[in-house]
Design an enzyme around this catalytic site. Structure first.
Site, PDB file in Angstrom:
ATOM      1  N   ILE A 309       0.748  -0.826  -0.151  1.00 11.94           N
ATOM      2  CA  ILE A 309      -0.246   0.021   0.021  1.00 11.94           C
ATOM      3  C   ILE A 309       1.082   1.118  -0.317  1.00 11.94           C
ATOM      4  CG2 ILE A 309      -1.686   1.237   1.520  1.00 11.94           C
ATOM      5  CD1 ILE A 309      -3.114  -1.513   2.524  1.00 11.94           C
ATOM      6  N   GLU A 310       0.842   2.233  -1.074  1.00 11.92           N
ATOM      7  CA  GLU A 310       1.324   3.482  -0.998  1.00 11.92           C
ATOM      8  C   GLU A 310       0.429   4.407  -0.987  1.00 11.92           C
ATOM      9  OE1 GLU A 310       4.518   4.470  -0.833  1.00 11.92           O
ATOM     10  OE2 GLU A 310       5.387   2.949  -0.717  1.00 11.92           O
ATOM     11  N   ASN A 311      -0.418   4.838   0.640  1.00 13.44           N
ATOM     12  CA  ASN A 311      -1.151   6.250   0.579  1.00 13.44           C
ATOM     13  C   ASN A 311      -0.738   6.991  -0.019  1.00 13.44           C
ATOM     14  OD1 ASN A 311      -3.021   4.666   1.495  1.00 13.44           O
ATOM     15  ND2 ASN A 311      -2.156   4.372   3.410  1.00 13.44           N
TER      16      ASN A 311
END
Length: 595
Positions: A309-311
Protein backbone atom coordinates in the site's frame (compact mmCIF):
# COMPACT_ATOMS: atom_id res chain seq x y z
CA UNK A 1 30.49 25.17 18.98
CA UNK A 2 29.66 28.24 16.87
CA UNK A 3 28.38 25.96 14.08
CA UNK A 4 26.18 24.06 16.56
CA UNK A 5 24.71 27.31 17.88
CA UNK A 6 24.06 28.48 14.33
CA UNK A 7 22.21 25.28 13.52
CA UNK A 8 20.10 25.54 16.67
CA UNK A 9 19.17 29.13 15.81
CA UNK A 10 18.38 28.11 12.23
CA UNK A 11 16.03 25.32 13.26
CA UNK A 12 14.30 27.25 16.03
CA UNK A 13 13.73 30.23 13.76
CA UNK A 14 12.85 28.24 10.62
CA UNK A 15 10.10 30.36 9.03
CA UNK A 16 7.74 27.74 7.60
CA UNK A 17 6.96 24.07 7.86
CA UNK A 18 6.95 22.20 4.56
CA UNK A 19 3.26 21.42 5.04
CA UNK A 20 2.59 25.16 4.72
CA UNK A 21 4.19 25.09 1.27
CA UNK A 22 2.39 22.10 -0.19
CA UNK A 23 0.22 22.16 -3.33
CA UNK A 24 -3.45 23.17 -3.01
CA UNK A 25 -5.54 20.46 -1.33
CA UNK A 26 -8.64 19.03 -2.96
CA UNK A 27 -11.62 19.07 -0.58
CA UNK A 28 -12.61 15.62 0.67
CA UNK A 29 -15.35 14.00 2.69
CA UNK A 30 -16.37 10.37 2.73
CA UNK A 31 -18.48 7.80 4.49
CA UNK A 32 -15.35 6.47 6.19
CA UNK A 33 -15.34 9.55 8.41
CA UNK A 34 -18.08 7.79 10.37
CA UNK A 35 -15.45 5.29 11.55
CA UNK A 36 -14.00 7.89 13.92
CA UNK A 37 -15.56 7.45 17.37
CA UNK A 38 -16.53 10.21 19.78
CA UNK A 39 -13.98 11.46 22.29
CA UNK A 40 -16.21 10.08 25.03
CA UNK A 41 -15.84 6.50 23.77
CA UNK A 42 -13.80 4.59 26.36
CA UNK A 43 -11.75 3.02 23.55
CA UNK A 44 -11.10 6.14 21.48
CA UNK A 45 -7.54 5.92 20.10
CA UNK A 46 -4.94 8.59 20.88
CA UNK A 47 -4.99 9.56 17.21
CA UNK A 48 -8.75 10.00 17.13
CA UNK A 49 -8.54 12.39 20.09
CA UNK A 50 -6.73 14.75 17.71
CA UNK A 51 -9.17 14.09 14.82
CA UNK A 52 -6.37 12.04 13.25
CA UNK A 53 -3.97 14.93 12.93
CA UNK A 54 -1.45 13.36 15.33
CA UNK A 55 -0.16 9.85 15.95
CA UNK A 56 0.88 8.53 19.39
CA UNK A 57 4.41 7.82 20.52
CA UNK A 58 5.76 4.28 20.82
CA UNK A 59 4.99 4.17 24.56
CA UNK A 60 1.51 5.64 24.15
CA UNK A 61 0.78 3.18 21.33
CA UNK A 62 1.96 0.09 23.19
CA UNK A 63 0.29 1.11 26.46
CA UNK A 64 -3.03 1.57 24.65
CA UNK A 65 -2.71 -1.71 22.75
CA UNK A 66 -1.70 -3.65 25.85
CA UNK A 67 -4.74 -2.26 27.64
CA UNK A 68 -6.89 -3.31 24.65
CA UNK A 69 -5.37 -6.80 24.65
CA UNK A 70 -5.92 -7.15 28.40
CA UNK A 71 -9.57 -6.21 27.94
CA UNK A 72 -10.40 -8.96 25.43
CA UNK A 73 -9.91 -12.73 25.40
CA UNK A 74 -9.66 -12.53 21.60
CA UNK A 75 -6.37 -10.61 21.59
CA UNK A 76 -2.84 -11.53 22.54
CA UNK A 77 0.16 -9.21 22.43
CA UNK A 78 3.69 -10.60 22.33
CA UNK A 79 7.20 -9.42 21.54
CA UNK A 80 8.96 -10.69 18.43
CA UNK A 81 12.33 -9.49 19.72
CA UNK A 82 14.27 -6.32 20.33
CA UNK A 83 15.17 -3.49 17.98
CA UNK A 84 18.71 -2.24 17.52
CA UNK A 85 18.13 0.24 20.37
CA UNK A 86 16.46 -2.33 22.62
CA UNK A 87 12.74 -1.64 22.06
CA UNK A 88 10.30 -4.53 21.75
CA UNK A 89 8.77 -5.18 18.34
CA UNK A 90 5.25 -6.21 19.27
CA UNK A 91 2.83 -8.46 17.41
CA UNK A 92 -0.91 -8.50 18.13
CA UNK A 93 -2.88 -11.64 17.32
CA UNK A 94 -6.67 -11.57 17.00
CA UNK A 95 -8.38 -14.97 17.18
CA UNK A 96 -12.05 -15.81 17.78
CA UNK A 97 -11.06 -19.27 19.04
CA UNK A 98 -8.75 -17.64 21.61
CA UNK A 99 -5.90 -19.76 20.27
CA UNK A 100 -2.78 -17.82 19.42
CA UNK A 101 0.12 -20.14 18.65
CA UNK A 102 1.10 -20.81 15.02
CA UNK A 103 0.47 -24.52 15.53
CA UNK A 104 -3.04 -23.95 16.88
CA UNK A 105 -4.03 -21.45 14.20
CA UNK A 106 -2.72 -23.78 11.49
CA UNK A 107 -5.33 -26.34 12.55
CA UNK A 108 -8.19 -23.91 11.86
CA UNK A 109 -9.74 -23.63 8.44
CA UNK A 110 -9.49 -19.84 8.49
CA UNK A 111 -7.80 -17.21 6.41
CA UNK A 112 -5.00 -15.22 8.05
CA UNK A 113 -4.20 -11.56 7.36
CA UNK A 114 -0.79 -10.23 8.40
CA UNK A 115 -0.12 -6.51 8.15
CA UNK A 116 2.22 -3.97 9.66
CA UNK A 117 2.67 -0.25 9.87
CA UNK A 118 5.78 1.88 10.05
CA UNK A 119 8.36 -0.10 8.11
CA UNK A 120 9.26 3.48 7.16
CA UNK A 121 8.39 4.99 10.50
CA UNK A 122 7.21 8.36 9.22
CA UNK A 123 4.69 6.50 7.03
CA UNK A 124 2.63 5.40 9.98
CA UNK A 125 -0.94 5.17 8.61
CA UNK A 126 -1.15 1.41 9.18
CA UNK A 127 -0.55 1.75 12.92
CA UNK A 128 -3.45 4.12 13.59
CA UNK A 129 -5.79 2.31 11.19
CA UNK A 130 -4.98 -1.03 12.82
CA UNK A 131 -5.64 0.33 16.30
CA UNK A 132 -9.07 1.57 15.23
CA UNK A 133 -9.92 -1.66 13.44
CA UNK A 134 -8.95 -3.95 16.33
CA UNK A 135 -10.92 -1.71 18.69
CA UNK A 136 -14.02 -2.02 16.50
CA UNK A 137 -13.61 -5.79 16.34
CA UNK A 138 -13.35 -6.48 20.07
CA UNK A 139 -15.40 -3.53 21.41
CA UNK A 140 -17.54 -2.56 18.43
CA UNK A 141 -19.77 -4.18 15.86
CA UNK A 142 -17.19 -6.01 13.71
CA UNK A 143 -16.54 -9.22 15.62
CA UNK A 144 -17.87 -11.11 12.60
CA UNK A 145 -14.55 -10.40 10.86
CA UNK A 146 -12.97 -12.97 13.18
CA UNK A 147 -15.54 -15.65 12.34
CA UNK A 148 -13.55 -16.76 9.29
CA UNK A 149 -10.20 -15.01 9.68
CA UNK A 150 -7.35 -14.49 12.10
CA UNK A 151 -5.41 -11.23 12.18
CA UNK A 152 -1.70 -10.61 12.80
CA UNK A 153 -0.67 -6.98 13.31
CA UNK A 154 2.72 -5.35 13.95
CA UNK A 155 1.73 -1.76 14.79
CA UNK A 156 5.24 -0.30 14.44
CA UNK A 157 7.94 -2.24 12.62
CA UNK A 158 10.74 0.35 12.62
CA UNK A 159 10.32 1.22 16.29
CA UNK A 160 13.59 3.14 16.61
CA UNK A 161 12.90 5.27 13.56
CA UNK A 162 9.42 5.88 14.97
CA UNK A 163 10.92 7.52 18.04
CA UNK A 164 13.20 9.73 15.98
CA UNK A 165 10.10 11.85 15.51
CA UNK A 166 9.62 15.55 14.97
CA UNK A 167 7.73 18.06 12.86
CA UNK A 168 10.63 17.76 10.42
CA UNK A 169 10.26 14.01 9.87
CA UNK A 170 9.00 13.97 6.27
CA UNK A 171 9.15 17.06 4.13
CA UNK A 172 6.59 16.04 1.50
CA UNK A 173 3.83 14.50 3.63
CA UNK A 174 0.64 15.99 5.09
CA UNK A 175 0.78 14.73 8.62
CA UNK A 176 0.68 13.52 11.23
CA UNK A 177 2.03 16.51 13.12
CA UNK A 178 5.14 14.64 14.27
CA UNK A 179 6.55 11.97 12.01
CA UNK A 180 9.22 9.35 12.51
CA UNK A 181 12.30 8.70 10.41
CA UNK A 182 12.52 6.53 7.29
CA UNK A 183 15.46 4.38 8.36
CA UNK A 184 16.32 2.54 11.57
CA UNK A 185 18.86 3.46 14.25
CA UNK A 186 21.70 2.15 12.04
CA UNK A 187 20.38 4.16 9.08
CA UNK A 188 19.26 1.01 7.25
CA UNK A 189 16.10 1.00 5.14
CA UNK A 190 14.00 -1.97 6.24
CA UNK A 191 12.24 -2.16 2.87
CA UNK A 192 15.56 -2.87 1.17
CA UNK A 193 16.42 -5.67 3.58
CA UNK A 194 14.21 -8.64 2.78
CA UNK A 195 16.98 -10.69 1.18
CA UNK A 196 20.03 -9.71 3.23
CA UNK A 197 18.13 -9.59 6.58
CA UNK A 198 20.43 -7.18 8.40
CA UNK A 199 17.68 -5.52 10.51
CA UNK A 200 15.78 -6.76 13.53
CA UNK A 201 12.53 -5.48 12.02
CA UNK A 202 12.71 -7.57 8.86
CA UNK A 203 13.86 -10.59 10.85
CA UNK A 204 10.67 -10.15 12.90
CA UNK A 205 8.52 -10.03 9.75
CA UNK A 206 10.13 -13.14 8.30
CA UNK A 207 9.65 -14.98 11.59
CA UNK A 208 5.91 -14.27 11.32
CA UNK A 209 5.80 -15.37 7.67
CA UNK A 210 7.64 -18.58 8.54
CA UNK A 211 5.57 -19.39 11.64
CA UNK A 212 2.04 -18.35 10.68
CA UNK A 213 2.12 -18.73 6.86
CA UNK A 214 -0.47 -15.99 6.27
CA UNK A 215 -2.86 -16.00 3.33
CA UNK A 216 -2.27 -12.29 2.76
CA UNK A 217 0.62 -10.04 3.72
CA UNK A 218 0.12 -6.24 3.59
CA UNK A 219 2.87 -3.65 4.04
CA UNK A 220 1.47 -0.11 4.57
CA UNK A 221 3.48 2.85 3.21
CA UNK A 222 2.96 6.47 2.16
CA UNK A 223 4.21 7.72 -1.21
CA UNK A 224 6.79 10.27 -2.19
CA UNK A 225 6.46 12.58 -5.13
CA UNK A 226 3.80 13.70 -7.57
CA UNK A 227 0.25 14.97 -7.07
CA UNK A 228 -2.90 13.19 -8.28
CA UNK A 229 -6.46 12.51 -7.16
CA UNK A 230 -5.99 8.95 -5.84
CA UNK A 231 -5.64 8.69 -2.07
CA UNK A 232 -5.04 4.94 -1.64
CA UNK A 233 -2.72 3.41 -4.23
CA UNK A 234 -1.50 -0.14 -3.91
CA UNK A 235 0.09 -2.88 -5.93
CA UNK A 236 1.40 -6.41 -6.11
CA UNK A 237 3.47 -8.40 -8.55
CA UNK A 238 1.06 -8.45 -11.46
CA UNK A 239 3.34 -9.69 -14.25
CA UNK A 240 7.00 -10.57 -14.33
CA UNK A 241 7.01 -12.44 -11.03
CA UNK A 242 7.19 -15.91 -9.55
CA UNK A 243 3.60 -16.58 -8.44
CA UNK A 244 1.31 -16.31 -11.50
CA UNK A 245 -1.70 -18.01 -9.89
CA UNK A 246 -1.55 -15.68 -6.89
CA UNK A 247 -1.17 -12.68 -9.20
CA UNK A 248 -4.27 -13.77 -11.11
CA UNK A 249 -6.30 -14.05 -7.90
CA UNK A 250 -5.16 -10.63 -6.68
CA UNK A 251 -5.95 -9.06 -10.04
CA UNK A 252 -9.29 -10.68 -10.83
CA UNK A 253 -10.82 -11.07 -7.36
CA UNK A 254 -9.03 -9.20 -4.60
CA UNK A 255 -8.47 -5.89 -6.35
CA UNK A 256 -12.01 -5.81 -7.73
CA UNK A 257 -13.58 -6.18 -4.28
CA UNK A 258 -11.16 -3.88 -2.45
CA UNK A 259 -11.44 -1.12 -5.06
CA UNK A 260 -15.21 -1.22 -4.86
CA UNK A 261 -15.17 -1.02 -1.06
CA UNK A 262 -12.81 1.97 -1.13
CA UNK A 263 -15.07 3.74 -3.62
CA UNK A 264 -18.17 2.96 -1.58
CA UNK A 265 -16.57 4.54 1.49
CA UNK A 266 -15.55 7.68 -0.38
CA UNK A 267 -11.95 6.99 -1.40
CA UNK A 268 -10.24 6.89 -4.79
CA UNK A 269 -8.13 3.73 -5.22
CA UNK A 270 -5.40 3.50 -7.82
CA UNK A 271 -2.38 1.43 -8.85
CA UNK A 272 1.17 2.11 -7.72
CA UNK A 273 2.21 5.33 -9.46
CA UNK A 274 5.70 6.31 -10.59
CA UNK A 275 6.02 9.12 -13.13
CA UNK A 276 8.15 8.06 -16.09
CA UNK A 277 9.82 11.47 -16.36
CA UNK A 278 10.19 11.89 -12.60
CA UNK A 279 7.93 14.96 -12.52
CA UNK A 280 4.43 14.46 -13.92
CA UNK A 281 2.62 11.65 -15.74
CA UNK A 282 2.60 13.13 -19.24
CA UNK A 283 5.09 10.49 -20.42
CA UNK A 284 3.44 7.57 -18.65
CA UNK A 285 3.31 5.55 -15.44
CA UNK A 286 6.03 3.00 -14.74
CA UNK A 287 5.16 -0.43 -13.36
CA UNK A 288 8.54 -1.46 -11.99
CA UNK A 289 9.69 -5.02 -11.53
CA UNK A 290 10.85 -4.67 -7.94
CA UNK A 291 13.53 -7.08 -6.78
CA UNK A 292 13.09 -9.37 -3.75
CA UNK A 293 14.76 -6.91 -1.37
CA UNK A 294 11.31 -5.26 -1.18
CA UNK A 295 8.44 -6.63 0.91
CA UNK A 296 5.82 -7.48 -1.73
CA UNK A 297 8.27 -8.98 -4.23
CA UNK A 298 9.88 -11.01 -1.46
CA UNK A 299 6.39 -12.33 -0.68
CA UNK A 300 5.86 -13.15 -4.35
CA UNK A 301 9.12 -15.13 -4.43
CA UNK A 302 7.84 -17.09 -1.43
CA UNK A 303 4.37 -17.62 -2.98
CA UNK A 304 2.63 -15.52 -0.33
CA UNK A 305 -0.09 -13.14 -1.62
CA UNK A 306 1.53 -9.77 -0.82
CA UNK A 307 0.35 -6.19 -1.16
CA UNK A 308 2.26 -2.91 -1.02
CA UNK A 309 0.00 0.00 0.00
CA UNK A 310 1.24 3.48 -0.89
CA UNK A 311 -1.18 6.06 0.46
CA UNK A 312 -0.81 9.45 -1.18
CA UNK A 313 1.52 11.67 0.84
CA UNK A 314 -0.21 14.89 -0.25
CA UNK A 315 -3.54 13.77 1.22
CA UNK A 316 -4.16 14.53 4.92
CA UNK A 317 -3.22 11.92 7.53
CA UNK A 318 -6.89 11.65 8.52
CA UNK A 319 -7.97 10.69 5.00
CA UNK A 320 -5.11 8.24 4.58
CA UNK A 321 -5.76 6.43 7.87
CA UNK A 322 -9.45 6.02 7.08
CA UNK A 323 -8.64 4.69 3.62
CA UNK A 324 -6.23 2.17 5.17
CA UNK A 325 -8.93 1.06 7.62
CA UNK A 326 -11.38 0.44 4.75
CA UNK A 327 -8.71 -1.44 2.78
CA UNK A 328 -7.86 -3.73 5.71
CA UNK A 329 -11.46 -4.45 6.62
CA UNK A 330 -12.32 -5.41 3.06
CA UNK A 331 -9.11 -7.42 2.73
CA UNK A 332 -10.22 -9.54 5.70
CA UNK A 333 -13.66 -10.06 4.17
CA UNK A 334 -12.25 -10.93 0.76
CA UNK A 335 -9.71 -13.50 1.92
CA UNK A 336 -12.37 -15.01 4.18
CA UNK A 337 -14.85 -15.37 1.32
CA UNK A 338 -12.26 -16.75 -1.10
CA UNK A 339 -10.07 -18.74 1.24
CA UNK A 340 -10.26 -21.91 -0.84
CA UNK A 341 -9.29 -20.00 -4.00
CA UNK A 342 -6.29 -18.44 -2.26
CA UNK A 343 -5.10 -21.78 -0.93
CA UNK A 344 -5.42 -23.30 -4.40
CA UNK A 345 -3.45 -20.44 -5.98
CA UNK A 346 -0.70 -20.76 -3.39
CA UNK A 347 -0.51 -24.53 -3.91
CA UNK A 348 -0.34 -24.13 -7.69
CA UNK A 349 2.53 -21.68 -7.45
CA UNK A 350 4.41 -23.82 -4.95
CA UNK A 351 4.08 -26.78 -7.32
CA UNK A 352 5.62 -24.98 -10.32
CA UNK A 353 8.35 -26.82 -12.19
CA UNK A 354 11.69 -25.34 -11.09
CA UNK A 355 13.95 -25.65 -14.16
CA UNK A 356 14.66 -22.13 -15.36
CA UNK A 357 14.55 -18.97 -13.29
CA UNK A 358 14.31 -15.40 -14.58
CA UNK A 359 16.63 -13.29 -12.43
CA UNK A 360 16.26 -9.90 -14.09
CA UNK A 361 13.54 -8.07 -16.03
CA UNK A 362 13.56 -5.12 -18.45
CA UNK A 363 10.94 -2.77 -19.90
CA UNK A 364 8.77 -3.66 -22.85
CA UNK A 365 9.67 -1.92 -26.10
CA UNK A 366 6.22 -0.34 -26.26
CA UNK A 367 3.60 0.66 -23.67
CA UNK A 368 1.33 -2.20 -22.61
CA UNK A 369 -1.80 -0.03 -22.77
CA UNK A 370 -3.11 3.31 -21.56
CA UNK A 371 -5.05 4.17 -18.41
CA UNK A 372 -7.57 6.86 -17.56
CA UNK A 373 -5.40 8.73 -15.11
CA UNK A 374 -7.07 10.88 -12.46
CA UNK A 375 -4.43 13.54 -12.31
CA UNK A 376 -3.90 17.07 -11.03
CA UNK A 377 -3.13 19.92 -13.39
CA UNK A 378 0.43 21.21 -13.28
CA UNK A 379 2.71 23.67 -14.99
CA UNK A 380 6.44 24.00 -15.47
CA UNK A 381 8.11 27.05 -13.95
CA UNK A 382 11.67 28.24 -14.31
CA UNK A 383 13.49 28.52 -11.02
CA UNK A 384 15.04 31.93 -10.33
CA UNK A 385 17.49 30.12 -8.05
CA UNK A 386 18.79 27.36 -10.31
CA UNK A 387 17.61 28.33 -13.78
CA UNK A 388 16.08 24.85 -14.21
CA UNK A 389 12.42 23.99 -14.64
CA UNK A 390 10.36 22.47 -11.84
CA UNK A 391 6.75 21.29 -11.52
CA UNK A 392 4.09 23.34 -9.79
CA UNK A 393 0.86 21.51 -8.94
CA UNK A 394 -2.28 23.62 -9.38
CA UNK A 395 -4.86 21.73 -7.31
CA UNK A 396 -7.29 21.24 -10.22
CA UNK A 397 -8.47 17.70 -11.06
CA UNK A 398 -7.96 16.52 -14.64
CA UNK A 399 -8.28 13.21 -16.48
CA UNK A 400 -5.46 12.14 -18.77
CA UNK A 401 -4.73 9.19 -21.03
CA UNK A 402 -1.45 7.88 -19.68
CA UNK A 403 0.67 5.06 -21.17
CA UNK A 404 1.51 2.14 -18.90
CA UNK A 405 5.19 1.20 -19.08
CA UNK A 406 5.69 -2.36 -17.84
CA UNK A 407 9.01 -3.82 -16.72
CA UNK A 408 8.19 -7.51 -17.16
CA UNK A 409 10.30 -8.74 -20.08
CA UNK A 410 12.87 -11.40 -19.08
CA UNK A 411 16.37 -9.91 -19.34
CA UNK A 412 18.44 -12.70 -17.77
CA UNK A 413 17.72 -16.25 -16.65
CA UNK A 414 19.57 -19.22 -15.20
CA UNK A 415 19.05 -22.97 -15.32
CA UNK A 416 18.34 -24.19 -11.83
CA UNK A 417 20.57 -26.92 -10.44
CA UNK A 418 19.24 -29.81 -8.43
CA UNK A 419 20.96 -28.41 -5.36
CA UNK A 420 23.34 -25.78 -4.07
CA UNK A 421 26.22 -26.51 -1.68
CA UNK A 422 27.56 -23.85 0.71
CA UNK A 423 30.82 -24.63 2.54
CA UNK A 424 30.71 -24.42 6.33
CA UNK A 425 33.17 -21.51 6.45
CA UNK A 426 30.54 -19.19 4.93
CA UNK A 427 28.58 -19.28 8.17
CA UNK A 428 26.86 -15.91 7.73
CA UNK A 429 25.25 -16.98 4.46
CA UNK A 430 24.11 -20.29 5.96
CA UNK A 431 22.57 -18.47 8.93
CA UNK A 432 20.70 -16.09 6.64
CA UNK A 433 19.26 -19.02 4.70
CA UNK A 434 18.03 -20.42 8.02
CA UNK A 435 16.37 -17.09 8.89
CA UNK A 436 14.47 -17.28 5.61
CA UNK A 437 13.23 -20.73 6.57
CA UNK A 438 14.88 -22.45 3.63
CA UNK A 439 15.20 -26.20 4.06
CA UNK A 440 18.72 -27.57 3.99
CA UNK A 441 20.70 -30.70 4.80
CA UNK A 442 23.71 -30.19 7.05
CA UNK A 443 26.64 -32.50 6.34
CA UNK A 444 27.75 -34.51 9.37
CA UNK A 445 30.93 -35.77 7.74
CA UNK A 446 33.30 -34.76 4.92
CA UNK A 447 31.96 -35.05 1.38
CA UNK A 448 34.10 -35.26 -1.75
CA UNK A 449 32.02 -34.15 -4.73
CA UNK A 450 32.38 -32.62 -8.18
CA UNK A 451 30.41 -29.39 -8.50
CA UNK A 452 29.96 -26.46 -10.83
CA UNK A 453 31.12 -23.04 -9.64
CA UNK A 454 30.95 -19.53 -11.08
CA UNK A 455 34.35 -17.97 -11.80
CA UNK A 456 34.58 -14.18 -12.03
CA UNK A 457 36.25 -13.24 -15.30
CA UNK A 458 35.67 -9.51 -14.89
CA UNK A 459 34.04 -7.15 -12.41
CA UNK A 460 33.64 -3.55 -11.31
CA UNK A 461 32.50 -2.47 -7.89
CA UNK A 462 29.97 0.31 -7.40
CA UNK A 463 31.36 3.74 -6.61
CA UNK A 464 28.97 4.24 -3.69
CA UNK A 465 27.75 1.97 -0.93
CA UNK A 466 24.11 0.96 -0.63
CA UNK A 467 22.64 0.07 2.75
CA UNK A 468 26.13 -0.14 4.20
CA UNK A 469 27.25 -2.61 1.53
CA UNK A 470 29.42 -2.27 -1.56
CA UNK A 471 27.65 -3.92 -4.47
CA UNK A 472 28.87 -4.87 -7.94
CA UNK A 473 28.28 -2.36 -10.71
CA UNK A 474 28.97 -5.04 -13.32
CA UNK A 475 30.55 -8.49 -13.53
CA UNK A 476 30.94 -11.49 -15.80
CA UNK A 477 31.29 -15.13 -14.87
CA UNK A 478 32.04 -18.42 -16.52
CA UNK A 479 31.16 -21.88 -15.15
CA UNK A 480 33.98 -24.19 -14.03
CA UNK A 481 33.92 -27.79 -12.78
CA UNK A 482 35.86 -28.65 -9.65
CA UNK A 483 36.18 -31.59 -7.33
CA UNK A 484 36.06 -30.34 -3.77
CA UNK A 485 35.88 -31.77 -0.27
CA UNK A 486 33.18 -30.15 1.85
CA UNK A 487 33.72 -30.22 5.59
CA UNK A 488 31.10 -31.15 8.22
CA UNK A 489 28.68 -28.28 8.80
CA UNK A 490 28.47 -27.46 5.10
CA UNK A 491 24.91 -27.49 3.74
CA UNK A 492 23.05 -28.84 0.75
CA UNK A 493 20.04 -26.78 -0.41
CA UNK A 494 17.66 -28.71 -2.62
CA UNK A 495 15.82 -26.53 -5.17
CA UNK A 496 12.83 -28.89 -5.18
CA UNK A 497 11.25 -27.34 -2.09
CA UNK A 498 8.57 -24.79 -1.25
CA UNK A 499 11.13 -21.97 -1.08
CA UNK A 500 13.25 -23.26 -3.95
CA UNK A 501 12.79 -20.10 -6.02
CA UNK A 502 13.72 -17.90 -3.06
CA UNK A 503 16.83 -20.03 -2.44
CA UNK A 504 17.90 -19.61 -6.05
CA UNK A 505 17.30 -15.85 -5.97
CA UNK A 506 19.59 -15.64 -2.94
CA UNK A 507 22.31 -17.98 -4.25
CA UNK A 508 22.52 -17.39 -8.01
CA UNK A 509 25.14 -14.66 -8.57
CA UNK A 510 23.20 -13.18 -11.51
CA UNK A 511 20.14 -12.57 -9.32
CA UNK A 512 19.79 -8.87 -8.49
CA UNK A 513 19.57 -9.46 -4.74
CA UNK A 514 21.82 -12.47 -4.40
CA UNK A 515 24.17 -12.75 -1.46
CA UNK A 516 27.01 -12.37 -3.96
CA UNK A 517 25.72 -9.07 -5.32
CA UNK A 518 25.17 -7.78 -1.78
CA UNK A 519 28.86 -8.35 -1.08
CA UNK A 520 28.86 -11.35 1.25
CA UNK A 521 31.66 -13.06 -0.70
CA UNK A 522 34.01 -10.07 -1.05
CA UNK A 523 37.02 -11.93 0.43
CA UNK A 524 37.28 -14.02 -2.75
CA UNK A 525 38.45 -10.89 -4.58
CA UNK A 526 41.65 -10.76 -2.52
CA UNK A 527 44.67 -12.68 -3.69
CA UNK A 528 46.79 -13.64 -0.72
CA UNK A 529 49.75 -15.68 -2.12
CA UNK A 530 52.42 -14.43 -4.51
CA UNK A 531 55.64 -15.58 -6.17
CA UNK A 532 59.06 -13.96 -6.37
CA UNK A 533 60.86 -13.26 -9.64
CA UNK A 534 63.93 -15.24 -8.60
CA UNK A 535 61.71 -18.34 -8.38
CA UNK A 536 59.58 -17.59 -11.42
CA UNK A 537 62.43 -16.85 -13.86
CA UNK A 538 63.95 -20.35 -13.80
CA UNK A 539 60.45 -21.82 -13.63
CA UNK A 540 59.51 -19.99 -16.85
CA UNK A 541 62.59 -21.40 -18.57
CA UNK A 542 61.55 -24.91 -17.57
CA UNK A 543 57.92 -24.35 -18.61
CA UNK A 544 58.86 -23.03 -22.07
CA UNK A 545 61.42 -25.79 -22.58
CA UNK A 546 58.96 -28.56 -21.76
CA UNK A 547 55.85 -27.18 -23.47
CA UNK A 548 56.18 -26.04 -27.13
CA UNK A 549 52.50 -25.09 -27.27
CA UNK A 550 52.92 -22.79 -24.26
CA UNK A 551 55.94 -21.18 -25.94
CA UNK A 552 53.92 -20.61 -29.12
CA UNK A 553 51.07 -19.12 -27.10
CA UNK A 554 53.51 -16.79 -25.27
CA UNK A 555 55.13 -15.55 -28.48
CA UNK A 556 51.71 -14.96 -30.08
CA UNK A 557 50.51 -12.95 -27.09
CA UNK A 558 53.60 -10.74 -27.17
CA UNK A 559 53.09 -10.14 -30.88
CA UNK A 560 49.42 -9.27 -30.47
CA UNK A 561 49.68 -7.22 -27.26
CA UNK A 562 52.48 -4.65 -27.20
CA UNK A 563 51.55 -3.46 -23.70
CA UNK A 564 51.88 -7.01 -22.42
CA UNK A 565 55.18 -7.52 -24.23
CA UNK A 566 56.69 -4.42 -22.60
CA UNK A 567 55.37 -5.05 -19.08
CA UNK A 568 57.41 -7.53 -16.97
CA UNK A 569 54.74 -7.61 -14.25
CA UNK A 570 52.09 -8.74 -16.74
CA UNK A 571 54.43 -11.37 -18.18
CA UNK A 572 55.21 -12.74 -14.73
CA UNK A 573 51.54 -12.72 -13.88
CA UNK A 574 50.68 -14.58 -17.09
CA UNK A 575 53.08 -17.39 -16.30
CA UNK A 576 52.24 -17.49 -12.60
CA UNK A 577 48.56 -18.09 -13.37
CA UNK A 578 49.56 -21.15 -15.38
CA UNK A 579 51.33 -22.80 -12.47
CA UNK A 580 49.71 -25.01 -9.83
CA UNK A 581 51.00 -22.53 -7.22
CA UNK A 582 48.48 -19.95 -8.25
CA UNK A 583 45.47 -19.49 -5.89
CA UNK A 584 42.81 -21.83 -7.23
CA UNK A 585 40.07 -20.22 -5.11
CA UNK A 586 40.68 -16.65 -6.24
CA UNK A 587 37.50 -15.16 -7.78
CA UNK A 588 35.64 -18.47 -7.48
CA UNK A 589 32.21 -17.80 -5.96
CA UNK A 590 32.00 -20.52 -3.27
CA UNK A 591 28.50 -21.77 -4.00
CA UNK A 592 28.63 -25.17 -5.64
CA UNK A 593 25.92 -26.42 -7.96
CA UNK A 594 24.89 -30.01 -8.54
CA UNK A 595 23.25 -30.43 -11.95
Amino acid sequence: MKRLLSLILLFTSFPLLAQDLMPPLLPWSGQSESLIVEDSNPWVTPGELTDLTESPTYKETMDWLQKLANSSPYLEMKSLGKSEQGRDIFLLIASKSQKFSPEELAQENKATLFFHGGIHAGEIDGKDAGMMLLRDIVHGDKMQLLDKANILFIPILNVDGHERRSEFGRVNQRGPKEMGWRTNARNLNLNRDYTKVETSGVKAVISVLNSYQPDLYVDVHVTDGADYQYDVTYGYVKTGGYSPAISQFLSETFQTEVDQALKDWGHIPGPLLFAANGDDFSEGNIAFSFSPRFSHTYGDARHIPSILIENHSLKPFRQRVLGTYVFLEQAISTISSHHDAIEKAIANDQAQAKKELIVRFKFRDNPADTMDFLGIASQKLKSPNTGAEYVQWLGKPITQQVPSLLMDVPAASVNLPKAYYIPVEWTEVIEKLKIHGIEMETLTGPLEIELEFDFLTDYQLANQQLEGKVRFRSFETTPIQRKVTLNPGSVRVNTDQEKGILAALLLEPQSVDSFFQWGYFMPILSQTEYIEAYILEPMIVQMLGKDPELKQEFEAKKADDSEFASNPRQIYRWFYEKTPYFDQNWKVIPIGKSR
